[in-house]
Motif scaffolding. Structure first.
Motif, short mmCIF file in Angstrom:
data_model
loop_
_atom_site.label_atom_id
_atom_site.label_comp_id
_atom_site.label_asym_id
_atom_site.label_seq_id
_atom_site.Cartn_x
_atom_site.Cartn_y
_atom_site.Cartn_z
N GLU A 136 5.68 -1.35 -5.98
CA GLU A 136 6.24 -1.16 -4.60
C GLU A 136 7.42 0.03 -4.76
O GLU A 136 7.98 0.16 -5.92
CB GLU A 136 6.54 -2.31 -3.88
CG GLU A 136 5.46 -3.34 -3.61
CD GLU A 136 5.98 -4.42 -2.86
OE1 GLU A 136 5.17 -4.62 -1.80
OE2 GLU A 136 6.79 -5.19 -3.28
N HIS A 165 3.44 -14.61 4.69
CA HIS A 165 2.99 -13.08 5.05
C HIS A 165 4.34 -12.28 4.94
O HIS A 165 5.26 -12.62 5.70
CB HIS A 165 2.10 -13.07 6.25
CG HIS A 165 2.79 -13.65 7.54
ND1 HIS A 165 3.38 -12.69 8.52
CD2 HIS A 165 3.14 -14.80 8.10
CE1 HIS A 165 4.22 -13.38 9.28
NE2 HIS A 165 3.94 -14.63 9.06
N TYR A 178 -3.85 -7.96 0.61
CA TYR A 178 -3.27 -6.99 1.45
C TYR A 178 -4.25 -6.76 2.64
O TYR A 178 -5.41 -6.18 2.48
CB TYR A 178 -3.12 -5.44 0.78
CG TYR A 178 -2.36 -4.25 1.99
CD1 TYR A 178 -1.07 -4.53 2.37
CD2 TYR A 178 -3.15 -3.50 1.89
CE1 TYR A 178 -0.71 -3.74 3.14
CE2 TYR A 178 -2.70 -2.49 3.15
CZ TYR A 178 -1.46 -2.63 3.63
OH TYR A 178 -0.93 -1.84 4.64
N TYR A 203 -0.26 -8.92 -7.97
CA TYR A 203 -1.47 -8.73 -6.86
C TYR A 203 -2.61 -8.62 -7.98
O TYR A 203 -3.81 -9.08 -7.51
CB TYR A 203 -1.30 -7.52 -6.30
CG TYR A 203 -2.42 -7.33 -5.18
CD1 TYR A 203 -2.06 -8.05 -3.96
CD2 TYR A 203 -3.23 -6.30 -5.26
CE1 TYR A 203 -3.06 -7.84 -2.95
CE2 TYR A 203 -4.31 -6.36 -4.51
CZ TYR A 203 -4.24 -6.89 -3.06
OH TYR A 203 -5.06 -6.91 -2.04
N HIS A 239 0.99 -2.14 -5.21
CA HIS A 239 1.35 -3.54 -5.01
C HIS A 239 2.25 -3.82 -6.17
O HIS A 239 2.25 -3.35 -7.37
CB HIS A 239 -0.24 -4.22 -5.16
CG HIS A 239 -1.23 -3.81 -4.32
ND1 HIS A 239 -0.87 -3.72 -2.85
CD2 HIS A 239 -2.54 -3.47 -4.36
CE1 HIS A 239 -2.19 -3.34 -2.36
NE2 HIS A 239 -3.14 -3.25 -3.11
N THR A 240 2.75 -5.22 -6.04
CA THR A 240 3.46 -5.84 -7.02
C THR A 240 2.17 -6.10 -8.04
O THR A 240 1.07 -6.24 -7.91
CB THR A 240 3.95 -7.09 -6.52
OG1 THR A 240 4.90 -7.70 -7.52
CG2 THR A 240 3.01 -8.16 -6.21
N SER A 246 4.89 -7.05 -0.97
CA SER A 246 4.25 -7.99 -2.06
C SER A 246 4.96 -8.68 -3.10
O SER A 246 4.31 -9.52 -3.53
CB SER A 246 2.88 -7.22 -2.55
OG SER A 246 3.53 -6.21 -3.37
N GLU A 300 0.06 -6.34 6.41
CA GLU A 300 0.88 -7.20 5.67
C GLU A 300 0.22 -7.74 4.59
O GLU A 300 -1.04 -7.58 4.34
CB GLU A 300 1.39 -8.34 6.69
CG GLU A 300 2.25 -7.93 7.86
CD GLU A 300 2.95 -9.24 8.39
OE1 GLU A 300 3.69 -9.82 7.75
OE2 GLU A 300 2.36 -9.35 9.44
N TYR A 301 0.82 -8.53 3.64
CA TYR A 301 0.34 -9.32 2.54
C TYR A 301 0.24 -10.65 3.11
O TYR A 301 1.18 -11.04 3.52
CB TYR A 301 1.20 -9.14 1.16
CG TYR A 301 1.18 -7.96 0.59
CD1 TYR A 301 0.19 -7.47 -0.46
CD2 TYR A 301 1.92 -6.62 0.99
CE1 TYR A 301 0.23 -6.09 -1.05
CE2 TYR A 301 1.88 -5.43 0.53
CZ TYR A 301 0.93 -5.33 -0.32
OH TYR A 301 0.71 -3.98 -1.14
N MET A 345 -3.70 -13.81 -2.97
CA MET A 345 -2.77 -12.83 -2.12
C MET A 345 -3.71 -11.68 -1.96
O MET A 345 -4.45 -11.30 -2.68
CB MET A 345 -1.74 -12.33 -3.25
CG MET A 345 -0.88 -11.29 -2.53
SD MET A 345 0.30 -10.40 -3.33
CE MET A 345 1.65 -11.63 -3.30
#
Length: 416
Positions: free
Chosen positions: A188, A364, A390, A196, A192-193, A368, A352-353, A388
């Protein structure tokens, strides 16, 4: 091992871990000389990208008799760069996305173990923790996602080289030249982290996707000193040393890793719940199933100066098998629940995630990076996975939900 003409060529040579720089260079030259087509492609290249398994905070680097145990040794790194400089006129670009910079607050200057080698051989370093990035579509449409965000400097090259360490991996069974490419995934705020992707079901398929995107023409595995058990740890009981005295080189990431897995004593054609693939599917097999490379040694022109097994290799079992089966089953169920309820979830959580567990959104956020274990967030339902996603109304990443159908069948069969 194949006696017929094969597009896949892999060589393994003996190289003592105590060898000098020149001796390591000669051994690597012996391993790579037969890869004539690879060298011809590299010779024609103007820009060559390289991913070394070399990034780590100094305080966490593990050494065995002065040599890096969990990272490519300096001697092997120097030999790789020396060969590339002698045989090509290309600009050399070493790219990395430092986990320790993204998540531990370290600086790239601290974590780039090969900084001195990059300077010595005039290698351009691409810090993938910062833009620019590029959205890259997977050739053939992808197995897990249709496209990925990647560092522009890593993908804007003519050819690519992956240089990895021989290690087991607690989640993926083995980490070799294919898994090495995961170190090119940005975090991020642009991406994504990492968790993910680095979670049940997705990881083997997305690694196969990365293999297709980068498609390294030269794949090198430092097996002078190797590590069993897991990829990191303290380098002792949490990741014991293996003196394996070898170097491995090949022209295809899957074929190269299949031969390396064989030399570790693993069956490269085996799959989930077979040692060392306790946690998830065998990413090499996943790639081969879709026509990218092979894990059948009879289909590989494989010649070796060393014999399998090079040592006792295994992956640590982090959780009971019954728990892993339940997590895999419920991960797949939640992904398919999302697919069935996508419109209503988009209406409520677009942009949102979310974490789905047992048909409920348990968390949420627009960010992430959880910064807390899903084991804790799972609450009383410890056996129920938290998936998880997105929530994108346009589903631009193009997730392939058929993967979860396969995972669900696999998990149910394991219970039966």
């Amino acid at each position: 091992m194949s006696t017929t003409q094969s597009p896949y060529k892999v060589r393994a040579v003996h190289c003592d871990y105590r060898a000098s720089d020149d001796e390591v260079y000669e051994a690597l030259k012996r391993a790579t000389d037969p890869l004539t087509e690879s060298w011809e492609r590299l010779r024609r290249a103007k820009r060559i990208g390289i991913k070394f398994n070399q990034d780590k905070e100094p305080k966490n680097r593990v050494y065995f008799e002065g040599q890096l145990q969990q990272l490519v040794t300096k001697k092997v790194g120097r030999a790789v760069l020396r060969l590339l400089r002698e045989r090509t006129d290309a600009e050399l670009i070493a790219a990395d996305v430092s986990f320790y910079t993204m998540y531990n607050g370290a600086t790239v200057e601290e974590t780039t173990t090969f900084a001195d080698l990059f300077q010595e051989f005039d290698v351009t370093y691409v810090d993938g923790t910062r833009p620019p990035y590029k959205v890259v579509e997977v050739p053939g449409g992808g197995q897990m996602f249709r496209q990925y965000l990647l560092p522009e400097g890593a993908v804007e090259v003519d050819e690519f080289v992956s240089v990895a360490k021989m290690k087991n991996h607690a989640f993926m069974g083995v980490t070799l030249t294919l898994k090495n490419l995961f170190g090119l995934m940005p975090g991020e705020p642009e991406g994504h982290t990492r968790t993910y992707f680095h979670h049940l079901v997705r990881m083997p398929y997305m690694l196969a996707d990365l293999g297709r995107i980068f498609n390294p023409v030269l794949n090198i595995i430092d097996a002078t000193i190797s590590q069993a058990g897991r990829e990191w740890g303290n380098g002792r009981e949490d990741g014991p040393t293996r003196i394996t005295n070898a170097l491995i080189a090949g022209n295809h990431t899957i074929a190269t890793d299949a031969c390396a897995a064989h030399l570790m004593g693993h069956d490269p054609q085996s799959d989930w719940l077979t040692e060392p693939f306790h946690r998830d599917r065998n990413s090499l097999l996943v790639a081969a199933e879709a026509g990218f490379g092979t894990v059948n040694l009879d289909e590989i022109d494989f010649q070796s100066e060393v014999q399998a097994p090079l040592g006792h290799f295994y992956a640590v079992l982090t959780d009971p098998v019954e728990t892993v089966i339940s997590w895999r089953r419920t991960t797949a169920e939640q992904a398919l629940y999302y697919l069935d309820h996508q419109r209503e979830l988009v209406d409520k959580y677009a942009g949102e995630y979310i974490l789905l567990q047992d048909g409920e959104v348990r968390w949420h956020n627009t960010v992430s990076d959880l910064r807390v274990s899903r084991r804790i967030l799972a609450g009383e339902k410890k056996e129920q996975a938290m998936w998880m996603k997105y929530v994108d109304p346009e589903e631009r990443e193009g997730e392939h939900y058929e993967v979860y159908d396969h995972a669900l069948r696999q998990a149910r069969a394991a219970v039966a």
